[in-house]
Enzyme design. Sequence first.
Site, PDB file in Angstrom:
ATOM      1  N   ASP A 337      36.476  41.840  42.329  1.00 52.63           N
ATOM      2  CA  ASP A 337      35.149  42.068  42.870  1.00 52.63           C
ATOM      3  C   ASP A 337      34.877  40.988  43.933  1.00 52.63           C
ATOM      4  O   ASP A 337      35.287  39.824  43.784  1.00 52.63           O
ATOM      5  CB  ASP A 337      34.109  41.974  41.741  1.00 52.63           C
ATOM      6  CG  ASP A 337      32.710  42.297  42.222  1.00 52.63           C
ATOM      7  OD1 ASP A 337      32.407  43.489  42.341  1.00 52.63           O
ATOM      8  OD2 ASP A 337      31.959  41.343  42.481  1.00 52.63           O
ATOM      9  N   GLU A 381      31.752  47.078  45.865  1.00 49.81           N
ATOM     10  CA  GLU A 381      32.671  46.024  46.306  1.00 49.81           C
ATOM     11  C   GLU A 381      33.762  45.762  45.275  1.00 49.81           C
ATOM     12  O   GLU A 381      34.436  44.732  45.318  1.00 49.81           O
ATOM     13  CB  GLU A 381      31.884  44.729  46.577  1.00 49.81           C
ATOM     14  CG  GLU A 381      31.313  44.071  45.325  1.00 49.81           C
ATOM     15  CD  GLU A 381      29.929  44.600  44.946  1.00 49.81           C
ATOM     16  OE1 GLU A 381      29.206  43.907  44.245  1.00 49.81           O
ATOM     17  OE2 GLU A 381      29.593  45.731  45.366  1.00 49.81           O
TER      18      GLU A 381
END
Length: 467
Positions: A337, A381
Amino acid sequence: MSSKAAIYDDLQQFTTQQKKNSGFDTVVKNSTFYLSVLFGLTAIIIYFYLTALANTQVRETAIKNAQVYLHALAEFRSLYTSEVVVKVKNHGTSHGIEITHDYKDKKDAIPLPATLSMMLGSRLGGSESGVSSRLYSPYPFPWRVADQGLNDDFSRQAWQALQSDPGRSYYSFEMYKGKMSLRYARADIMTPSCIGCHNSHADSPKDDWKAGDVRGVLEIITPIDSDIGSVNTMIQHTLLLLILILFLALVGIRSVMRKLNVRSLEARQLAVQAAEINHKLELEVSYRKEAQQKLLEMSLTDGLTGIANRRKFDQELLAEWRRAKRDGTYLSLIMLDVDEFKAYNDNYGHQSGDGVLSSLATAISAKVQRITDHFCRYGGEEFVLLLANTPSCEAQKLAEKVRVCAEQLALEHNYSTTAKVVTISLGLATLQPAEGKSYDELVKAADVALYAAKDAGRNRLAVHQVD
């Protein structure tokens, strides 16, 4: 090879086949000539075969007839000797009956057996059949030298052959008095009843005859030219009939082939039309398949980063889980992430944020080299790395390379509390699939490890051990 190229090849093959068919058409058009030559050769072969067969049959028949004539003459002569001559010798001489060759010039005289045999042969020669006989010897009585001597090549050869082997026959097919004839000869054996006359006659050229000696040759002459002519005439008529039949067959075959030509041309025209329609359909199917393939690829590809999306990840996770379960291997999952990505978007804008995600996807994809490794965008993301047949230690090495790779991109992030560049946090989980376990456990474990990495200060890897 693309589908368009394959269709082009099919068209080329079809054109080549049409050219071959054109060559076949030429052969069909010339069929009358070929069949005429074939039938002509067949008629010639049949003619010569039948002629040879018929001539052989005529000769064999002539030989059999000559044997019958010889046997009949021999039986007649034997019967005349036993039933007439012997009785006249025993009883007729007392009545003044004489047995002599010149019986016509004497009163109360009868012919000798040999004389009567020659007379019979002359009578036969004058008959419609033309069959005649001769009786000759190298030792003829003086008054018989002209017609009973060895006066030609055949008589001399026959005498030599029968002298050597009296039990055999000797024959030849040759011209005799202007006609093709069979000359068939057998040995004339001296019998006990004839020895006395031949040895005691004053004009006898040989007086030491013994029973069983070959005293001469009995020959049958059978003309065969008329038989050969009749047979040849019959063969010619048969040949004419055969030619007529072959001609009618040729006309019929030609008519059928013309109809077949028309049908073949119509069929090829239909085939061309069908091929054109078929190729159009194939093109349409090909275009649709390409479109479907593109749609499928689009449905499995992330539009922003160009890598596989969440749907593709779900498919590959299920497939790799089953394979690892079957093979008994480890399956590792890395979830990563972007650190403080919301702050980046709030300050640099979402368009710049999208650029960060694309750059990270490109850089990390370069680190994923195995065909069994799957790098996908999980959402927002967040990304995932699915590593087949990979234990935890190997997965940790790759995860660290990916973390360093992201940091080395040096993408500015002045609003991050972790570093002045964009960084990522990673969570790793490794599991050996077995009965009673689910791939959801692997995803949850990797997610737990990711949050552990963030809680530990970000820009790092956390590993979650799964029992």
